[in-house]
Design a protein around this motif. Structure first.
Motif, PDB file in Angstrom:
ATOM      1  N   GLY A 183       0.826  -1.306   0.013  1.00 49.58           N
ATOM      2  CA  GLY A 183      -0.010  -0.012   0.165  1.00 49.58           C
ATOM      3  C   GLY A 183       0.886   1.455  -0.091  1.00 49.58           C
ATOM      4  O   GLY A 183       1.905   1.274  -0.670  1.00 49.58           O
ATOM      5  N   ASP A 184       0.482   2.060   0.700  1.00 49.27           N
ATOM      6  CA  ASP A 184       1.353   3.498   0.746  1.00 49.27           C
ATOM      7  C   ASP A 184       2.214   3.472   2.164  1.00 49.27           C
ATOM      8  O   ASP A 184       2.742   4.658   2.392  1.00 49.27           O
ATOM      9  CB  ASP A 184       0.321   4.785   0.873  1.00 49.27           C
ATOM     10  CG  ASP A 184      -0.456   4.807  -0.475  1.00 49.27           C
ATOM     11  OD1 ASP A 184      -0.085   4.737  -1.465  1.00 49.27           O
ATOM     12  OD2 ASP A 184      -1.727   4.702  -0.297  1.00 49.27           O
ATOM     13  N   ARG A 185       2.367   2.285   2.765  1.00 47.38           N
ATOM     14  CA  ARG A 185       3.420   2.500   3.889  1.00 47.38           C
ATOM     15  C   ARG A 185       4.690   2.155   3.357  1.00 47.38           C
ATOM     16  O   ARG A 185       4.888   1.490   2.391  1.00 47.38           O
ATOM     17  CB  ARG A 185       2.847   1.456   4.718  1.00 47.38           C
ATOM     18  CG  ARG A 185       1.407   1.488   5.388  1.00 47.38           C
ATOM     19  CD  ARG A 185       1.445   2.898   6.259  1.00 47.38           C
ATOM     20  NE  ARG A 185       0.071   3.025   6.561  1.00 47.38           N
ATOM     21  CZ  ARG A 185      -0.504   2.463   7.834  1.00 47.38           C
ATOM     22  NH1 ARG A 185       0.291   1.704   8.547  1.00 47.38           N
ATOM     23  NH2 ARG A 185      -1.778   2.842   8.301  1.00 47.38           N
ATOM     24  N   GLU A 186       5.617   2.474   4.346  1.00 52.70           N
ATOM     25  CA  GLU A 186       6.970   2.158   3.985  1.00 52.70           C
ATOM     26  C   GLU A 186       7.438   0.542   4.161  1.00 52.70           C
ATOM     27  O   GLU A 186       8.097   0.206   3.177  1.00 52.70           O
ATOM     28  CB  GLU A 186       8.134   2.926   4.955  1.00 52.70           C
ATOM     29  CG  GLU A 186       7.826   4.543   4.874  1.00 52.70           C
ATOM     30  CD  GLU A 186       9.008   5.123   5.574  1.00 52.70           C
ATOM     31  OE1 GLU A 186       9.947   4.442   6.503  1.00 52.70           O
ATOM     32  OE2 GLU A 186       9.108   6.179   5.835  1.00 52.70           O
ATOM     33  N   ILE A 187       6.812  -0.141   4.980  1.00 52.80           N
ATOM     34  CA  ILE A 187       7.108  -1.500   5.106  1.00 52.80           C
ATOM     35  C   ILE A 187       5.722  -2.331   5.004  1.00 52.80           C
ATOM     36  O   ILE A 187       4.622  -1.797   5.554  1.00 52.80           O
ATOM     37  CB  ILE A 187       8.030  -1.777   6.235  1.00 52.80           C
ATOM     38  CG1 ILE A 187       7.338  -1.511   7.636  1.00 52.80           C
ATOM     39  CG2 ILE A 187       9.398  -1.443   6.177  1.00 52.80           C
ATOM     40  CD1 ILE A 187       7.969  -1.926   8.952  1.00 52.80           C
ATOM     41  N   ASN A 188       5.926  -3.565   4.952  1.00 51.96           N
ATOM     42  CA  ASN A 188       4.545  -4.320   4.945  1.00 51.96           C
ATOM     43  C   ASN A 188       4.716  -5.040   6.211  1.00 51.96           C
ATOM     44  O   ASN A 188       5.742  -5.984   6.529  1.00 51.96           O
ATOM     45  CB  ASN A 188       4.619  -5.216   3.882  1.00 51.96           C
ATOM     46  CG  ASN A 188       3.202  -6.089   3.844  1.00 51.96           C
ATOM     47  OD1 ASN A 188       2.506  -6.121   4.590  1.00 51.96           O
ATOM     48  ND2 ASN A 188       2.900  -6.517   2.634  1.00 51.96           N
ATOM     49  N   GLN A 189       3.859  -4.780   7.397  1.00 48.53           N
ATOM     50  CA  GLN A 189       3.754  -5.517   8.531  1.00 48.53           C
ATOM     51  C   GLN A 189       2.783  -6.764   8.492  1.00 48.53           C
ATOM     52  O   GLN A 189       2.526  -7.237   9.611  1.00 48.53           O
ATOM     53  CB  GLN A 189       3.391  -4.511   9.725  1.00 48.53           C
ATOM     54  CG  GLN A 189       4.520  -3.458   9.826  1.00 48.53           C
ATOM     55  CD  GLN A 189       4.561  -2.700  11.129  1.00 48.53           C
ATOM     56  OE1 GLN A 189       5.257  -2.916  12.173  1.00 48.53           O
ATOM     57  NE2 GLN A 189       3.626  -1.730  11.302  1.00 48.53           N
ATOM     58  N   ASP A 190       2.112  -6.866   7.609  1.00 49.21           N
ATOM     59  CA  ASP A 190       1.390  -7.953   7.508  1.00 49.21           C
ATOM     60  C   ASP A 190       1.889  -9.022   7.210  1.00 49.21           C
ATOM     61  O   ASP A 190       3.054  -9.002   6.556  1.00 49.21           O
ATOM     62  CB  ASP A 190       0.231  -7.795   6.305  1.00 49.21           C
ATOM     63  CG  ASP A 190      -0.897  -6.781   6.656  1.00 49.21           C
ATOM     64  OD1 ASP A 190      -0.977  -6.097   7.830  1.00 49.21           O
ATOM     65  OD2 ASP A 190      -1.474  -6.602   5.738  1.00 49.21           O
ATOM     66  N   PHE A 191       1.495 -10.318   7.413  1.00 47.43           N
ATOM     67  CA  PHE A 191       2.161 -11.587   6.904  1.00 47.43           C
ATOM     68  C   PHE A 191       0.925 -12.492   6.965  1.00 47.43           C
ATOM     69  O   PHE A 191      -0.112 -12.551   7.600  1.00 47.43           O
ATOM     70  CB  PHE A 191       2.959 -12.013   8.303  1.00 47.43           C
ATOM     71  CG  PHE A 191       4.186 -13.057   7.683  1.00 47.43           C
ATOM     72  CD1 PHE A 191       5.237 -12.657   7.146  1.00 47.43           C
ATOM     73  CD2 PHE A 191       3.837 -14.589   7.944  1.00 47.43           C
ATOM     74  CE1 PHE A 191       6.182 -13.794   6.952  1.00 47.43           C
ATOM     75  CE2 PHE A 191       4.856 -15.540   7.308  1.00 47.43           C
ATOM     76  CZ  PHE A 191       5.935 -15.062   6.953  1.00 47.43           C
ATOM     77  N   MET A 192       1.231 -13.470   6.103  1.00 48.06           N
ATOM     78  CA  MET A 192       0.157 -14.677   5.951  1.00 48.06           C
ATOM     79  C   MET A 192       0.925 -15.998   5.688  1.00 48.06           C
ATOM     80  O   MET A 192       2.187 -16.018   5.254  1.00 48.06           O
ATOM     81  CB  MET A 192      -0.784 -14.262   4.552  1.00 48.06           C
ATOM     82  CG  MET A 192       0.221 -14.409   3.399  1.00 48.06           C
ATOM     83  SD  MET A 192      -1.029 -14.003   1.976  1.00 48.06           S
ATOM     84  CE  MET A 192       0.445 -13.657   0.566  1.00 48.06           C
ATOM     85  N   THR A 193       0.210 -17.154   5.919  1.00 45.37           N
ATOM     86  CA  THR A 193       0.900 -18.551   5.760  1.00 45.37           C
ATOM     87  C   THR A 193      -0.350 -19.282   5.674  1.00 45.37           C
ATOM     88  O   THR A 193      -1.857 -19.115   5.666  1.00 45.37           O
ATOM     89  CB  THR A 193       1.709 -18.963   6.879  1.00 45.37           C
ATOM     90  OG1 THR A 193       2.506 -19.961   6.396  1.00 45.37           O
ATOM     91  CG2 THR A 193       0.844 -18.983   8.103  1.00 45.37           C
ATOM     92  N   HIS A 194       0.046 -20.478   5.044  1.00 46.61           N
ATOM     93  CA  HIS A 194      -1.140 -21.379   4.894  1.00 46.61           C
ATOM     94  C   HIS A 194      -0.706 -22.985   5.036  1.00 46.61           C
ATOM     95  O   HIS A 194       0.555 -23.328   4.513  1.00 46.61           O
ATOM     96  CB  HIS A 194      -2.089 -21.266   3.616  1.00 46.61           C
ATOM     97  CG  HIS A 194      -1.229 -21.711   2.231  1.00 46.61           C
ATOM     98  ND1 HIS A 194      -0.173 -20.774   1.764  1.00 46.61           N
ATOM     99  CD2 HIS A 194      -0.914 -22.904   1.628  1.00 46.61           C
ATOM    100  CE1 HIS A 194       0.187 -21.119   0.780  1.00 46.61           C
ATOM    101  NE2 HIS A 194      -0.065 -22.613   0.430  1.00 46.61           N
ATOM    102  N   GLY A 241       6.391  -4.418  14.776  1.00 51.90           N
ATOM    103  CA  GLY A 241       4.915  -5.158  14.061  1.00 51.90           C
ATOM    104  C   GLY A 241       5.179  -6.166  13.237  1.00 51.90           C
ATOM    105  O   GLY A 241       4.587  -7.235  12.997  1.00 51.90           O
ATOM    106  N   GLU A 242       6.007  -5.849  12.114  1.00 54.28           N
ATOM    107  CA  GLU A 242       6.585  -6.822  11.228  1.00 54.28           C
ATOM    108  C   GLU A 242       6.934  -8.227  11.922  1.00 54.28           C
ATOM    109  O   GLU A 242       6.719  -9.279  11.311  1.00 54.28           O
ATOM    110  CB  GLU A 242       7.550  -6.234  10.241  1.00 54.28           C
ATOM    111  CG  GLU A 242       8.293  -7.045   9.057  1.00 54.28           C
ATOM    112  CD  GLU A 242       9.306  -6.476   8.532  1.00 54.28           C
ATOM    113  OE1 GLU A 242       9.615  -6.897   7.342  1.00 54.28           O
ATOM    114  OE2 GLU A 242       9.854  -5.429   9.014  1.00 54.28           O
TER     115      GLU A 242
END
Length: 244
Positions: free
Chosen positions: A12-23, A44-45
């Protein structure tokens, strides 16, 4: 399990991606996870990543034990993941202020379980309707439950970021776990962080539940969420799951 699934994550418009996903998808069960980290200086990352890594690490220990007492087993699995967060943060003091939300979907032939904390969501849909969504642990969700705001007003509410529950290594987990009937053929599950659902309308979400819906529709809605944020887009993470 015979599943079709797609996933994406955008900074998005953030500097880093603090979301994470797995499956995990195997012959016995499937597990899908999205997590949205909260905290400065990459804390947070780390929180979202470490929590997901913890769930994966203990999958063999708990994933095959869900037949008996599935809710209790799921809770112990999450406890183990939080303990793994503690181990991975080790002497990193940023872990004290690092938090993460989560939305976890577990399914096998007999049942569906959800676990969530914060405002990352799971939607269960069929082509006609959104059957249910998880209830956020947030101030706007409380206001919605009290009839003071509408579903659409939640996304732009000035207190949207005020969460009432998060995962943090200094406290016992506050994850809400729910048990549901097994997934039916043709049903669709959608897991997403708030960066996605805040700017996507309920009617637009149903596009993802149509027989022809899938990867292309997911990508278009994610890009639409970024555009509608007008330069203030949060990280966006989403997983789309359908039983064949």
């Amino acid at each position: 399990m015979a599943l079709e699934f797609y996933q994406l994550t955008l900074t998005g418009d953030r500097e880093i991606n603090q979301d994470f996903m797995t499956h995990i998808v195997n012959d016995s069960y499937a597990l899908f996870v999205v997590a949205d980290g909260l905290g400065g200086h990459h804390a947070g990352e780390k929180a979202s990543r470490f929590f997901c890594q913890g769930l994966l690490r203990f999958a063999n220990a708990y994933g095959k034990q869900m037949e008996r007492n599935p809710v209790d087993t799921f809770s112990m699995w999450i406890d183990a993941a939080v303990n793994e967060m503690k181990r991975l943060f080790a002497f990193d003091k940023s872990g004290h202020d690092a938090h993460t939300t989560c939305a976890i979907l577990y399914m096998d032939e007999q049942r569906v379980l959800t676990a969530h904390c914060g405002d990352s969501r799971i939607y269960r849909m069929n082509p006609q309707q959104i059957v249910w969504r998880t209830q956020d642990h947030s101030i706007p969700q409380q206001l919605l439950n009290e009839g003071k705001i509408t579903e659409q007003e939640m996304a732009l509410h000035p207190e949207q970021n005020r969460l009432t529950r998060t995962i943090n290594i200094l406290k016992a987990h506050e994850v809400e776990i729910n048990l549901y009937p097994a997934m039916k053929k043709g049903e669709t599950f959608m897991l997403c962080t708030d960066g996605f659902w805040e700017y996507v309308k309920q009617s637009e979400l149903l596009q993802l539940a149509q027989p022809a819906g899938g990867k292309d529709e997911l990508g278009k809605l994610a890009q639409l969420a970024v555009l509608r944020a007008h330069g203030k887009s949060d990280n966006i993470t989403a997983q789309w799951v359908r039983r064949r």
